[in-house]
Design a protein around this motif. Structure first.
Motif, PDB file in Angstrom:
ATOM      1  N   ARG A   4       5.193 -23.202  -3.963  1.00  0.00           N
ATOM      2  CA  ARG A   4       5.038 -22.209  -5.028  1.00  0.00           C
ATOM      3  C   ARG A   4       6.183 -22.325  -6.021  1.00  0.00           C
ATOM      4  O   ARG A   4       6.976 -23.246  -5.972  1.00  0.00           O
ATOM      5  CB  ARG A   4       5.017 -20.791  -4.435  1.00  0.00           C
ATOM      6  CG  ARG A   4       3.877 -20.510  -3.489  1.00  0.00           C
ATOM      7  CD  ARG A   4       2.570 -20.379  -4.264  1.00  0.00           C
ATOM      8  NE  ARG A   4       1.494 -19.895  -3.434  1.00  0.00           N
ATOM      9  CZ  ARG A   4       0.580 -20.654  -2.854  1.00  0.00           C
ATOM     10  NH1 ARG A   4       0.635 -21.953  -2.986  1.00  0.00           N
ATOM     11  NH2 ARG A   4      -0.393 -20.132  -2.137  1.00  0.00           N
ATOM     12  N   LYS A   5       6.298 -21.312  -6.891  1.00  0.00           N
ATOM     13  CA  LYS A   5       7.420 -21.163  -7.812  1.00  0.00           C
ATOM     14  C   LYS A   5       8.060 -19.808  -7.549  1.00  0.00           C
ATOM     15  O   LYS A   5       7.422 -18.905  -7.021  1.00  0.00           O
ATOM     16  CB  LYS A   5       6.947 -21.185  -9.264  1.00  0.00           C
ATOM     17  CG  LYS A   5       6.459 -22.520  -9.742  1.00  0.00           C
ATOM     18  CD  LYS A   5       6.104 -22.432 -11.212  1.00  0.00           C
ATOM     19  CE  LYS A   5       5.653 -23.765 -11.753  1.00  0.00           C
ATOM     20  NZ  LYS A   5       5.382 -23.666 -13.201  1.00  0.00           N
ATOM     21  N   ARG A  34      12.664 -21.365 -15.005  1.00  0.00           N
ATOM     22  CA  ARG A  34      11.256 -21.664 -15.239  1.00  0.00           C
ATOM     23  C   ARG A  34      10.427 -21.571 -13.963  1.00  0.00           C
ATOM     24  O   ARG A  34       9.263 -21.899 -13.973  1.00  0.00           O
ATOM     25  CB  ARG A  34      11.129 -23.056 -15.831  1.00  0.00           C
ATOM     26  CG  ARG A  34      11.600 -24.141 -14.873  1.00  0.00           C
ATOM     27  CD  ARG A  34      11.883 -25.440 -15.591  1.00  0.00           C
ATOM     28  NE  ARG A  34      12.351 -26.462 -14.682  1.00  0.00           N
ATOM     29  CZ  ARG A  34      13.547 -26.517 -14.132  1.00  0.00           C
ATOM     30  NH1 ARG A  34      14.422 -25.573 -14.377  1.00  0.00           N
ATOM     31  NH2 ARG A  34      13.895 -27.501 -13.331  1.00  0.00           N
ATOM     32  N   GLY A  35      11.045 -21.169 -12.893  1.00  0.00           N
ATOM     33  CA  GLY A  35      10.305 -21.104 -11.641  1.00  0.00           C
ATOM     34  C   GLY A  35      10.185 -22.459 -10.996  1.00  0.00           C
ATOM     35  O   GLY A  35       9.104 -22.989 -10.841  1.00  0.00           O
ATOM     36  N   TYR A  36      11.319 -23.075 -10.662  1.00  0.00           N
ATOM     37  CA  TYR A  36      11.257 -24.397 -10.059  1.00  0.00           C
ATOM     38  C   TYR A  36      10.496 -24.338  -8.742  1.00  0.00           C
ATOM     39  O   TYR A  36      10.342 -23.303  -8.124  1.00  0.00           O
ATOM     40  CB  TYR A  36      12.647 -25.023  -9.900  1.00  0.00           C
ATOM     41  CG  TYR A  36      13.666 -24.219  -9.138  1.00  0.00           C
ATOM     42  CD1 TYR A  36      13.676 -24.186  -7.753  1.00  0.00           C
ATOM     43  CD2 TYR A  36      14.667 -23.516  -9.812  1.00  0.00           C
ATOM     44  CE1 TYR A  36      14.619 -23.472  -7.060  1.00  0.00           C
ATOM     45  CE2 TYR A  36      15.621 -22.799  -9.123  1.00  0.00           C
ATOM     46  CZ  TYR A  36      15.595 -22.782  -7.749  1.00  0.00           C
ATOM     47  OH  TYR A  36      16.532 -22.071  -7.069  1.00  0.00           O
ATOM     48  N   GLY A  37      10.007 -25.491  -8.335  1.00  0.00           N
ATOM     49  CA  GLY A  37       9.188 -25.562  -7.137  1.00  0.00           C
ATOM     50  C   GLY A  37       9.956 -25.256  -5.874  1.00  0.00           C
ATOM     51  O   GLY A  37      11.103 -25.669  -5.719  1.00  0.00           O
ATOM     52  N   SER A  93       5.948 -16.502  -6.607  1.00  0.00           N
ATOM     53  CA  SER A  93       4.798 -16.485  -7.500  1.00  0.00           C
ATOM     54  C   SER A  93       3.545 -16.925  -6.741  1.00  0.00           C
ATOM     55  O   SER A  93       3.624 -17.699  -5.792  1.00  0.00           O
ATOM     56  CB  SER A  93       5.060 -17.428  -8.671  1.00  0.00           C
ATOM     57  OG  SER A  93       3.896 -17.631  -9.424  1.00  0.00           O
ATOM     58  N   PHE A  97       2.804 -24.781  -7.015  1.00  0.00           N
ATOM     59  CA  PHE A  97       3.641 -25.799  -7.644  1.00  0.00           C
ATOM     60  C   PHE A  97       3.058 -27.155  -7.296  1.00  0.00           C
ATOM     61  O   PHE A  97       2.912 -27.494  -6.123  1.00  0.00           O
ATOM     62  CB  PHE A  97       5.089 -25.687  -7.149  1.00  0.00           C
ATOM     63  CG  PHE A  97       6.027 -26.607  -7.867  1.00  0.00           C
ATOM     64  CD1 PHE A  97       6.454 -26.314  -9.151  1.00  0.00           C
ATOM     65  CD2 PHE A  97       6.470 -27.768  -7.267  1.00  0.00           C
ATOM     66  CE1 PHE A  97       7.328 -27.155  -9.826  1.00  0.00           C
ATOM     67  CE2 PHE A  97       7.343 -28.626  -7.927  1.00  0.00           C
ATOM     68  CZ  PHE A  97       7.765 -28.319  -9.214  1.00  0.00           C
TER      69      PHE A  97
END
Length: 156
Positions: A4-5, A34-37, A93, A97
């Protein structure tokens, strides 16, 4: 293991964390939130962690999926040293991802091994802190480790 992120609420509510990716002196680096994996795993102690997927890992506190050198110590994979404790489910989130299918297959087929290996990584850190083992705590594996943020949750 889920890929996910991190949700933006994580960044808003965790500016105080030390040694995490993209956070410098309590400020999240612009453009990097940015919500990395992340790979989300739960340890036997019922602690849920988000382990970031990174492309330039240069230490042994990791699980490498794609090697960048013949020794296999550098490459892409999961960076255990930058793992984050997820104390609220809304920090993850629902957005999946996406990574190359070859890497996804490796992570999926090795998920149990990765969880056991990460749990050993955490246990070694806990023991090193309890015994004040400077050799372990100053090693490449643990020197910039995020577990410093979670001493209470780890029983330290």
């Amino acid at each position: 293991m889920l890929l996910r992120k991190l949700d933006p609420t994580f960044y808003a509510e965790n500016a105080h964390l030390k040694e995490v990716l993209d956070n410098h002196n309590g400020n999240w680096e612009a453009g990097k939130t940015r919500g990395y994996g992340i790979a989300v795993i739960t340890l036997e102690k019922n602690l849920k962690f988000a382990i970031p997927l990174r492309s330039n890992i240069k230490h042994s506190g990791s699980y490498i999926t794609v090697k960048h050198n013949s020794h296999g110590s550098h490459g892409k994979g999961l960076d255990f040293s930058k793992a984050l404790l997820i104390e609220q489910s809304n920090y993850v989130s629902s957005e999946i991802f996406k990574i190359p299918s070859k890497e996804f297959k490796i992570l999926r087929s090795k998920s149990r091994f990765i969880i056991v290996t990460f749990e050993k990584y955490v246990d070694r850190y806990v023991e090193a802190v309890k015994s004040k083992d400077r050799n372990i705590l100053s090693s490449d594996e643990y020197r910039f480790c995020t577990l410093i943020n979670y001493h209470t949750q780890l029983g330290l």
